[in-house]
Structures are given as C-alpha cells and as structure tokens.
Scaffold this active site. Sequence first.
Site, PDB file in Angstrom:
ATOM      1  N   GLU A 225      56.465 -12.235 -14.733  1.00 54.58           N
ATOM      2  CA  GLU A 225      55.551 -13.000 -15.585  1.00 54.58           C
ATOM      3  C   GLU A 225      56.306 -14.037 -16.409  1.00 54.58           C
ATOM      4  O   GLU A 225      55.850 -15.179 -16.555  1.00 54.58           O
ATOM      5  CB  GLU A 225      54.762 -12.057 -16.500  1.00 54.58           C
ATOM      6  CG  GLU A 225      53.815 -11.117 -15.771  1.00 54.58           C
ATOM      7  CD  GLU A 225      52.605 -11.824 -15.168  1.00 54.58           C
ATOM      8  OE1 GLU A 225      52.467 -13.052 -15.360  1.00 54.58           O
ATOM      9  OE2 GLU A 225      51.792 -11.156 -14.511  1.00 54.58           O
ATOM     10  N   GLU A 474      37.413  -7.762 -10.021  1.00 61.65           N
ATOM     11  CA  GLU A 474      38.827  -7.525  -9.720  1.00 61.65           C
ATOM     12  C   GLU A 474      39.007  -6.824  -8.380  1.00 61.65           C
ATOM     13  O   GLU A 474      39.950  -7.109  -7.654  1.00 61.65           O
ATOM     14  CB  GLU A 474      39.456  -6.702 -10.852  1.00 61.65           C
ATOM     15  CG  GLU A 474      40.961  -6.638 -10.818  1.00 61.65           C
ATOM     16  CD  GLU A 474      41.642  -7.959 -11.171  1.00 61.65           C
ATOM     17  OE1 GLU A 474      42.881  -7.964 -11.277  1.00 61.65           O
ATOM     18  OE2 GLU A 474      40.949  -8.983 -11.334  1.00 61.65           O
ATOM     19  N   THR A 579      53.127 -20.688  -8.089  1.00 60.37           N
ATOM     20  CA  THR A 579      52.095 -19.641  -8.090  1.00 60.37           C
ATOM     21  C   THR A 579      51.365 -19.559  -9.424  1.00 60.37           C
ATOM     22  O   THR A 579      50.300 -18.967  -9.505  1.00 60.37           O
ATOM     23  CB  THR A 579      52.722 -18.280  -7.735  1.00 60.37           C
ATOM     24  OG1 THR A 579      51.684 -17.346  -7.422  1.00 60.37           O
ATOM     25  CG2 THR A 579      53.571 -17.742  -8.876  1.00 60.37           C
TER      26      THR A 579
END
Length: 657
Positions: A225, A474, A579
């Site tokens: 992240e 999700e 990404t």
Amino acid sequence: MQWRALVLGLVLLRLGLHGVLWLVFGLGPSMGFYQRFPLSFGFQRLRNPDGPASPASGPVGRPGGLSGPSWLQPPGTGAAQSPRKAPRRPGPGMCGPAHWGYVLGGRGRGPDEYEKRYSGAFPPQLRAQMRDLARGMFVFGYDNYMAHAFPQDELNPIHCRGRGPDRGDPSNLNINDVLGNYSLTLVDALDTLAIMGNSSEFQKAVKLVINTVSFDKDSTVQVFEATIRVLGSLLSAHRIITDSKQPFGDMTIKDYDNELLYMAHDLAVRLLPAFENTKTGIPYPRVNLKTGVPPDTNNETCTAGAGSLLVEFGILSRLLGDSTFEWVARRAVKALWNLRSNDTGLLGNVVNIQTGHWVGKQSGLGAGLDSFYEYLLKSYILFGEKEDLEMFNAAYQSIQNYLRRGREACNEGEGDPPLYVNVNMFSGQLMNTWIDSLQAFFPGLQVLIGDVEDAICLHAFYYAIWKRYGALPERYNWQLQAPDVLFYPLRPELVESTYLLYQATKNPFYLHVGMDILQSLEKYTKVKCGYATLHHVIDKSTEDRMESFFLSETCKYLYLLFDEDNPVHKSGTRYMFTTEGHIVSVDEHLRELPWKEFFSEEGGQDQGGKSVHRPKPHELKVINSSSNCNRVPDERRYSLPLKSIYMRQIDQMVGLI
C-alpha cells in the site's frame, strides 16, 4: 391421480414457458432450467448498430447437454487434461454474451427502446456535463479533505473529521496497513490535479507535501500500500514537474530541487528491511517506518502484495541510477514465479516467505493476485524486459486454460458466457462460486494486450451487477446470484476498465456506463463532506470512510472518460497508469538497464563472457553498458484498433427493465 395430473401440468407449463422464451429471445437454458433439463440451445445473434450481424463461425461448446451451469464445469473434459491451446481471438463481430441480464435475473429491452437509449451518439453537451460532474465530484471530496482532515490521512465524510492510524488497536489492519500518518489522501491525489489541469492547486499541494510530510514516523504500514499509493504518486508528480514535454500546462514549482524524488527515495529505503532476512527473497508484508520489520510480524504474504512492487521500485532505480530497489522487487517477482504449479502454471494467493509453501492455494483474478498479473505486463511496457512479457504471456495462457469457464466464444455456441472463476492452483478445480470486485480490473488489462472481445464480454458481467445494485459488492456469488460481501468502498476497477474499453472502441455505450456509475455515486454515496463507503449495496447504508483511491483513481478515470480533449488522449501511447492510477510516461530512458547481468540469482556473464557475481544490495551501482532503449514493445499489444460492439446484446446482459 389428481396429484399426478397436477405435476404433469406444471411440467408442461414450465416447458411451454421455456419454449416461448427460446422462440422470443433466443435463450438457452440459463434461466435456471439447466439444473433439471439437459437442453442446449444457441443464443440468437444480434445485429450491430452499424450493420447486420456477422456470419457465425460455428458454435463452440461442450459435447452433449448441460448438466449444470457451465461455470461449474472444468474447461474441456478436465481441467488438467484438456487445457485450451491458446487464448481465443474471436472473429470480427463476436462480442459480449447475449444474456448476462438473464443470468442475473433481469430482462432485456426491445430493439426500439435499445436503439433509442444506446445506438445514437452521446451528445457533446451531455458529455461535457458528465465531465464537469466528475470534476465536481473530485473537487468536493478534495476540498472537504483539505478543510476537515488534512494533515491526517483520510477524510471521514459523514462526520467531517480526519482519520489516521488506529494507535489504540494495532491489529486493525484495515486501517493501519494503509494509513501511515503521512497525509495519504493529499499525496495520492497529486497527479489527478495535474490531469484535470489545475496547475495552481497542484503547485500548492506539492509545496504542502514537501513542507509537511515526513516518513520518519512510528507507523507500521503494508509495503504494497505504501508503494502504490505514496511512492508511486511521488514519482508521478516528480516526473510531471521535471518533464518539459508534459502536456498538462505549467506544473513547474519555483526552486524545485527534486524534493519529491528524494522523499520517494527516503520512503523506499524505509521499506527495504522488508526484503531482508527472508529465505525466499519474497518480502515481509509490513514494516515500521522507524524500526523496520516488527519482531512479531507475519511470515505470510499475498502474491499481489509481494509481487506488485516492480513498477514503482523500477522507476525509482532508473531515475536514481541505483539498481537496489529494482533488484529486490524483481527478485521477489522471480521467487513467486518459480513457486508456480508445474502442472497448471498457476500461482496461489498466500505464501510463506520463509518456506515458500503456499498457505492459500486459491488462484483467481481478484484479491491477492490481481496486480501481480497487471505488473508483469506493465513492467514490460515501461522497461522493455523480455522476461516480463514472457512471464505475463505464460500466466495469461494458464488463466485461459484453467480459470476461464463457459463457452469458448463470447457470443457463440452452447453453455453460459465466459467467466473467470477461482480454482485450486495445483488441480485447476473450482474452489468457490464467487468473484470479488477487484477482478473488474481484468477487462482493462485485456484491452492493453488486444484481447478486446473478451474484455467486452467480461466487463458486461460486472456492469450487469452494478446495474442491479447501483454499486459493485465486494463479493458476488454467481451461483446464488446474490452478494456474499455487501460493502462497496468506492473502488475504481470497473471505472478503469470502462475508460480503457472506451478508448479502445470509441463506442458510446461506455459513456452511458460511466454516466450510470457517476449518477449512482452521486445518489448513494454523497454525504455532507464527501463520498462515503457503502456499507450495504442493497439498503445503501454508508460507512464513514472515503479511501484515498477514490480521488486518485475513481474520479480520475471518470473524468478522463468524458474529457475527450484531455492531453492524455493526444499523447498516443506515451502514458501508462500504475495500479493506483498514477500516470507515468513511457520514456526511452526508463528502458535502459545497465545492470542487467545482476538480475540472476546465480550471477551471470558480462558482455565479454566473464562471470559476474550476484552483488549484495549495497554493492549494486550503475555500470557502463550498451543501452537497450531501442528495444520497444510491440505496440499491437496495447495500442488497439477501433472495434464495433453489439450494443443491444450488452443491453440484454445488464438486464435493463
């Protein structure tokens, strides 16, 4: 006798209804009848808005009748015995499946209603209105973050407050993996400001980052992240500032002295301990930015998290002339690649970094694997390394052989339309019947390699789900036709694929998709101070969180979809998105690799044939060698011709009522 007559009557009624549906809509058994009646009818071919339907190339399907949904069946006669020979390239005119709407419980419109809604041009005034709406969405979220949350990491849009790491609960990884106490949302949004042409706010934001953001923090963050959201954004903004040929306007910063590049280097150095003391070369999932790898850290990591660092680390290495960062990232990719199944060529989703044992044996396109595939291709596009393309092509072949279920062609033959499922990495056997929302990125990746027809088909499935709920849950169980996990955190993957498909096809259908998404976000997620996560896609209840990718990706792709004259679209194939949606230029100097011989675990040979040892990271320095900047990628893989789409088919897929 009465009950027998009643049963016979019900059976005849059901068969009669099925026959009517078949005659009227060209449907096969996908209304649920396949579970009892092993019948197999073809789906009618629908005409192109620009002309008649292309002649069929012949049905392709499994021999015999359907014994259940074809997604439950292994490809061919057995997952391991009869893999597909090669990815399909349907002939001209074959596009999306004709009945996603029916699979998802909807109904199609008639041709007149269809033509009225989709086949005409998207009016320029409406396009400008949607562009302004997308820009306004970004501005509303960004301004509220700056007013109520900065310098904290995220905005709580319902209560108009900031959010940082959860110091009281270190185990709250949903928060602590992402939030590092470094003004995440501001950093993540930098290049979106530039793409929208807001030079004054871009310059102001860059100065704020330089003057207020520090990585010398007692924060334990996820390496993945921090890399894609923070490192990638710093590098993207640095290139925008220093590239005299960038087309976004005056983004120069007075007295700029490469501060963002130095900050990126500082962050990357703090992430490097994740690559130390690991027997496989696969990094630890988390590091503390002050102290390194925590003593109680987990030895298990996901494939995407460990194998999706090469783009950002590679750019940093090539800008600095220090191969350390690219070397460790590439070593991790190769280590994961070498652990793939010998039988299927598939990788699992969770691995032990010390033993190389697969803890999670699920292979799919979603969480845990998605960006691993994406970065094999994008690393090749950026750096021109042939081995990256070879790995991607092999991975794509295995995906087609074992994950892709349903009929061979998208609009031809028996069975259900194609779908990519989750399987066991060793056997190729189905593991579950759900897909997750992260998989919606894959049609966009298929656009980059030219598999547009399959991308059209798969994108239609995710859009059909969106049309049903006004959001993408999700997880969605395709067998139960219902969500398994009900929240939607404003993810960008469907928007990204919609944008890339529009760029590839120029078909106005995708503008309508974008408009639907924009209107849904405005209707269901807009709150007092921003846009909130949907807690429940059915009842539309919200959670008080606006993740940084909403500004860095979701709003960006929506804006670009409608901003026809954006400089990005006039630059050919010069730009690529990471990404996390950060824009990077595809420059020749990034394709130079003077330390190539150091990228083998056992060492290699120099140009004179002499042996070269594998250096330690601190030994890796730039050496002189010939440039390979002339080795350019095959543009046919990601620069695509205009395609025509059967719009009425897609209308049926999404089940418009």
